[in-house]
Motif scaffolding. Structure first.
Motif, PDB file in Angstrom:
ATOM      1  N   ALA A 311       0.848  -1.204   0.000  1.00  0.00           N
ATOM      2  CA  ALA A 311       0.000   0.000   0.000  1.00  0.00           C
ATOM      3  C   ALA A 311       0.881   1.250   0.000  1.00  0.00           C
ATOM      4  N   ARG A 312       0.456   2.300  -0.761  1.00  0.00           N
ATOM      5  CA  ARG A 312       1.202   3.564  -0.825  1.00  0.00           C
ATOM      6  C   ARG A 312       1.172   4.225   0.532  1.00  0.00           C
ATOM      7  N   ALA A 313       2.368   4.596   1.031  1.00  0.00           N
ATOM      8  CA  ALA A 313       2.454   5.218   2.347  1.00  0.00           C
ATOM      9  C   ALA A 313       2.810   6.696   2.268  1.00  0.00           C
ATOM     10  N   VAL A 314       3.651   7.061   1.296  1.00  0.00           N
ATOM     11  CA  VAL A 314       4.113   8.438   1.164  1.00  0.00           C
ATOM     12  C   VAL A 314       3.859   8.912  -0.263  1.00  0.00           C
ATOM     13  N   ILE A 315       3.227  10.085  -0.391  1.00  0.00           N
ATOM     14  CA  ILE A 315       2.958  10.641  -1.720  1.00  0.00           C
ATOM     15  C   ILE A 315       4.121  11.542  -2.093  1.00  0.00           C
ATOM     16  N   ASN A 316       4.782  11.229  -3.210  1.00  0.00           N
ATOM     17  CA  ASN A 316       5.884  12.051  -3.690  1.00  0.00           C
ATOM     18  C   ASN A 316       5.958  11.926  -5.197  1.00  0.00           C
ATOM     19  N   SER A 354       3.562   7.413 -11.353  1.00  0.00           N
ATOM     20  CA  SER A 354       3.744   7.674  -9.928  1.00  0.00           C
ATOM     21  C   SER A 354       2.387   7.573  -9.248  1.00  0.00           C
ATOM     22  N   PRO A 355       1.968   6.360  -8.904  1.00  0.00           N
ATOM     23  CA  PRO A 355       0.627   6.188  -8.352  1.00  0.00           C
ATOM     24  C   PRO A 355       0.500   6.860  -6.983  1.00  0.00           C
ATOM     25  N   THR A 356      -0.524   7.636  -6.840  1.00  0.00           N
ATOM     26  CA  THR A 356      -0.788   8.250  -5.541  1.00  0.00           C
ATOM     27  C   THR A 356      -1.624   7.340  -4.662  1.00  0.00           C
ATOM     28  N   VAL A 357      -2.389   6.481  -5.343  1.00  0.00           N
ATOM     29  CA  VAL A 357      -3.195   5.503  -4.616  1.00  0.00           C
ATOM     30  C   VAL A 357      -2.787   4.111  -5.103  1.00  0.00           C
ATOM     31  N   THR A 404      14.154   2.469  -1.669  1.00  0.00           N
ATOM     32  CA  THR A 404      13.160   3.550  -1.750  1.00  0.00           C
ATOM     33  C   THR A 404      11.744   3.002  -1.647  1.00  0.00           C
ATOM     34  N   LEU A 405      11.565   1.790  -2.152  1.00  0.00           N
ATOM     35  CA  LEU A 405      10.234   1.168  -2.120  1.00  0.00           C
ATOM     36  C   LEU A 405       9.689   1.104  -0.700  1.00  0.00           C
ATOM     37  N   PHE A 406      10.574   0.774   0.264  1.00  0.00           N
ATOM     38  CA  PHE A 406      10.135   0.594   1.648  1.00  0.00           C
ATOM     39  C   PHE A 406       9.833   1.928   2.325  1.00  0.00           C
ATOM     40  N   THR A 407      10.296   3.055   1.729  1.00  0.00           N
ATOM     41  CA  THR A 407       9.957   4.387   2.232  1.00  0.00           C
ATOM     42  C   THR A 407       8.618   4.848   1.678  1.00  0.00           C
ATOM     43  N   ASP A 408       8.405   4.552   0.396  1.00  0.00           N
ATOM     44  CA  ASP A 408       7.189   5.039  -0.265  1.00  0.00           C
ATOM     45  C   ASP A 408       5.990   4.126  -0.036  1.00  0.00           C
ATOM     46  N   PHE A 409       6.206   2.851   0.285  1.00  0.00           N
ATOM     47  CA  PHE A 409       5.117   1.867   0.412  1.00  0.00           C
ATOM     48  C   PHE A 409       5.236   1.112   1.728  1.00  0.00           C
TER      49      PHE A 409
END
Length: 940
Positions: A311-316, A354-357, A404-409
């Protein structure tokens, strides 16, 4: 004076009692019967003596304890137990057996005892009752299932042995030698071992020359189940189920371990093995290392499943493209630290932009096939992330690391569980429970089948209590003497003489029981009787009945194992889709013998590898020595054999020394001979005659020799005549028996009155694998043992050697050797000599063939002719003329080479011309034959 003793105490009987006995052993009217010596029910008075003898049993208020170590009379009397009985006349014993109190009858205050006297043979079978072999304890034969015990058993002469029987497992070929593993062998128990334990069960003994010598001592009863299995408690102790508690994650990159440049993994944290349906019966799963340690060598199947959420955790502005692979793996690490992926499944998360959801859950599961795991192997269940196809970049296009994946998701394991299914099938190192391998049949039925097989005569031993004398007919009668009863015949009474032929049957049928394994079912469908049946037709115009002797055993056809001289019994199921596979079968009986073979074969352990190269194999089959037999367990010569000679066997022999010829023929010849007679008369028999009565004796009456059949209504309590049946002796026991005959396998004609068996043509086989793979329904179908993937429904069809993928629905069709993909549907009398042929409703369907050389076309061939590869022109010869034929030819190459089309042998014309030529690429012609000439329907 006559008296009756029960356990040595006198039994009072009514004066003038009609207490007569019947004596017999084998009624000549029916060779399938074996009778007791006597059986009688009488009523005895309620005397003081009898009341004491039967423990005052008439008094319903009396209850006495029973002590089995004491005699069964007086206060120890138990009506549920037998008591020894003896009838004595003038000091001579005329009857021995057991007595059973059946009832006390009371009428107007007077009561009588109803007593049954039972002869010893009946007593033996009544002791067995309905008890099954599985009630006998064979646990002393239990052993560890390993290579040492299997190979050591091959020298056993009693107890158990592991014969070479093909149960439908897949065998290996190693360096040209057939390899058998420990798991390919199943135990068999010697028939004599079983027989001895049946007698122990009944508390009887026996005396027998036959049962203590070959062939009986060589007979074994092999395992008849589908698979050898361990006890349920064993498999239960190996089971576990564990699951994750709650949700695991969100993970950081450091929660995974790198296993390659693009893959990372972590072990599923399965910490619950005791609640919510989880368990660990043998304490084999470690909830701190989340691993299962295999407790014993065996076959196991591991399963695991997990739900993984991303699941997306951080929007960037980071951009994701490609696929993140998610794998679920089952990993084995052996005791040498070698790692093996035993099973794996993979799914993936797909990215674009860049999926936001983003919130997706993958459900993964995987299972290992049933595989060998060894004690000490460690199994874990791992989540693997594969990012080789995943690209992560900044908005400026700079590549970013996988972390980076583990920061964004947020990556989480929503749930996970694993379990093991240990195979019930036995494996090396397990304990063989012999009791579980014993056939589930009644002891009585097994004993009667032994008696029927060898025409055994069973009589109580007059000199030893609870001992039976058991011999074949010839051995039995050879032990008798001659007694002159000429003066004992009451000549003033009616004497009846009947031809024995009038008392026999039109046909005697000796056979084994049908079964549904592949070879038996195939033989039965073709020949309409079990393998090895013997039908004996009697030359008598007035009889139309038949008598059948059937065993509880089923027959077991033999085959040769690959290109060798090893003969192997095969007991398995087989079909096109699954090939050969083990199957449960009816009980069998086989002749066991160690035989030197060519070439060697290899004996393997699936744990230790190659054990040995063997030059001797543990043979088991219906022949005593299959290359040149002198004894056959079948009743008759089979109509068809499933083997033929090869370079290792040399010329094979067969024999008519079968069960019928050796043990039944003399009896049938005697009772069906035109000069054989049955005499019934009244005789003056005294106590001495009955005491010496022996059915082995020959009775001399007026210079003619007779044999006893029955003695009826002998009454030691009053004087009178006794009815005796005797039959005229045709042969004198001890005279030379006509020798059995041997003949070459593959020869034709008759041996004695039996037809020699049909065999398949000699074909070289070079592997151990099963070549039969198909089904046949119908009669007199002849399918080569090397044909594969066939289905036949109909009669009188033929499929040749090495043909494959053949289907026939019809009668009298012929498919030659070596062809493939032949389908004959609703058609009769068709012959096929080429592959890829389809015939429906008697009409051949169009077949496309590609040819670049001269070719003889067949009906409905569509020939694609290429004249560019051979010296042009190439010639297509039309089939021999017959009405209704069609052939089409097309030139497919662009060269100047022509394609000539000529009639067969120059007979007939093509549209009035002697031939027809195709000169240009894609020229084509379609031709039709009316039986006299060919005509062009279309020409392009």
């Amino acid at each position: 004076m006559a008296e009756v003793l029960v356990e040595g105490r006198r039994l009072d009987v009514n004066e003038g009692l009609d207490f007569s006995f019947n004596y017999s052993i084998a009624d000549i009217r029916d060779p399938n019967k074996r009778s007791t010596s006597f059986s009688k029910t009488i009523k005895c008075p309620a005397s003081k003596n009898n009341d004491i003898l039967f423990g005052q049993i008439y008094d319903v208020n009396i209850s006495n304890d029973f002590n089995p170590s004491n005699t069964n009379i007086e206060v120890n009397f138990n009506p549920n137990k037998k008591a020894k009985a003896t009838v004595i006349h003038d000091g001579v014993t005329v009857m021995e057996g057991v007595v059973q109190l059946r009832a006390v009858t009371i009428n107007n205050g007077r009561y009588d005892y109803e007593v049954v006297f039972i002869g010893e043979l009946v007593s033996f079978f009544s002791e067995l009752g309905k008890s099954k072999l599985t009630e006998i304890d064979f646990s002393d034969l239990d052993h560890i299932y390993n290579a040492t015990n299997v190979s050591n058993s091959w020298s056993n002469t009693d107890g158990y042995v592991y014969p070479m029987i093909d149960y439908g497992d897949n065998f290996d070929v190693n360096n040209g030698l057939n390899a058998w593993t420990v798991r390919d062998f199943r135990p068999a128990v010697y028939a004599k071992t079983i027989l001895d334990r049946i007698f122990d069960f009944a508390n009887f003994t026996y005396t027998s020359t036959f049962l203590n010598s070959s062939p009986f001592t060589n007979l074994i009863i092999p395992f008849a189940g589908e698979q050898l299995q361990v006890d349920d408690s064993i498999t239960e102790s190996r089971k576990f189920r564990a699951s994750q508690v709650g949700v695991e994650g969100a993970y950081a990159v450091n929660d995974f371990v790198s296993i390659s440049q693009t893959d990372v993994q972590r072990v599923l944290r399965l910490t619950n093995d005791s609640t919510n349906g989880n368990f660990d019966n043998g304490n084999n799963f470690d909830t701190t290392t989340w691993s299962y340690t295999v407790p014993e060598n065996g076959l196991y199947s591991f399963s695991t499943s997990a739900e993984i959420n991303l699941a997306r955790a951080v929007i960037n502005t980071n951009i994701y493209s490609g696929v993140l692979g998610v794998k679920l793996r089952i990993i084995k690490v052996d005791t040498s630290a070698n790692l093996t992926v035993e099973a794996e499944t993979i799914q993936g998360y797909e990215f674009s932009g860049s999926p936001t959801v983003f919130d997706e859950t993958l459900s993964l599961s995987t299972t290992t096939p049933e595989t060998i795991f060894l004690a000490g192997d460690v199994v874990t269940f791992r989540l693997v992330l594969s990012y080789a196809d995943l690209q992560i970049t900044s908005i400026l296009g700079s590549p970013l690391s996988f972390s980076t994946l583990f920061t964004d998701f947020d990556l989480t394991t929503q749930s996970a569980s694993s379990f093991v299914t240990p195979s019930q099938n036995i494996f090396e190192g397990d304990t063989i429970n012999i009791n579980s391998t014993i056939a589930d049949v009644r002891m009585v039925d097994l004993m009667l089948s032994f008696i029927k097989m060898f025409n055994l005569y069973v009589t109580p031993d007059p000199d030893k209590d609870r001992n039976l004398i058991i011999e074949t007919r010839e051995q039995y009668y050879s032990g008798g003497t001659t007694r002159d009863w000429s003066k004992k015949l009451a000549r003033d009474k009616t004497v009846s003489l009947k031809p024995l032929g009038l008392l026999s049957a039109r046909e005697y049928i000796y056979k084994y029981k049908e079964d549904k394994d592949y070879y038996n079912e195939r033989y039965q469908a073709t020949h309409l009787e079990p393998y090895g049946t013997r039908d004996v037709e009697i030359d008598n115009d007035f009889l139309n009945n038949d008598k059948e002797v059937e065993l509880i055993f089923s027959p077991t056809p033999l085959q040769i194992e690959g290109n060798s001289d090893r003969f192997v019994s095969r007991i398995y199921d087989d079909d096109i889709s699954e090939g050969s596979k083990p199957t449960e079968s009816n009980i069998r009986i086989l002749y066991y013998k160690r035989i030197v073979c060519i070439p060697d074969w290899q004996f393997y352990s699936e744990i230790d590898g190659l054990i040995s190269n063997e030059i001797v194999y543990p043979y088991a089959g219906h022949l005593d020595s299959p290359r040149s037999p002198s004894f056959d367990l079948n009743f008759g010569i089979p109509q068809e054999l499933f083997y033929q000679g090869n370079g290792f066997t040399g010329t094979l022999q067969y024999t008519n020394a079968n069960l019928y010829r050796l043990y039944h023929k003399a009896f049938i010849d005697e009772i069906t001979d035109k000069d054989s007679k049955l005499m019934t008369g009244e005789f003056y028999l005294d106590t001495s005659d009955i005491h010496k009565l022996d059915f082995r004796d020959q009775i001399l009456i007026d210079n003619a020799y007779w044999r006893l059949n029955k003695v009826r209504d002998y009454n030691p309590f009053k004087e009178g005549l006794t009815t005796v049946e005797l039959f005229k002796v045709k042969d004198i026991i001890g005279q030379e028996v006509e020798p059995a005959q041997s003949f070459a396998v593959g020869s034709i004609g008759f041996v004695d009155s039996e037809r020699k068996p049909h065999v398949n043509r000699k074909t070289k086989q070079d592997s151990h694998y099963n070549f039969y793979a198909g089904k046949v329904n119908g009669i007199r179908n002849n399918v080569s043992p090397l044909a594969q993937d066939f289905s036949v429904i109909g009669d009188n069809n033929f499929i040749g050697d090495s043909s494959k993928n053949i289907s026939i629905l019809g009668n009298n069709n012929y498919v030659t050797s070596g062809v493939e993909n032949v389908f004959i549907v609703n058609s009769n009398n068709q012959e096929v000599y080429t592959s890829n042929t389809t015939i429906i409703d008697g009409k051949k369907q169009w077949t496309t063939v590609e040819k670049d050389v001269d070719y003889s076309a067949e009906d409905r061939d569509f020939v694609l002719a290429d004249s560019s590869k051979a010296a042009p022109p190439i010639t297509i010869t039309l089939p021999e003329m017959a009405e209704g034929l069609w052939v089409a030819v097309k030139k497919v190459d662009a060269t100047a080479g022509a394609v000539d089309i000529d009639p067969f042998s120059g007979v007939g014309l093509i549209d009035g011309a002697a031939s027809h030529t195709l000169s240009h690429q894609y020229d084509s012609v379609e031709l039709f034959c009316d039986g006299s000439n060919w005509y062009i329907r279309s020409d392009k």
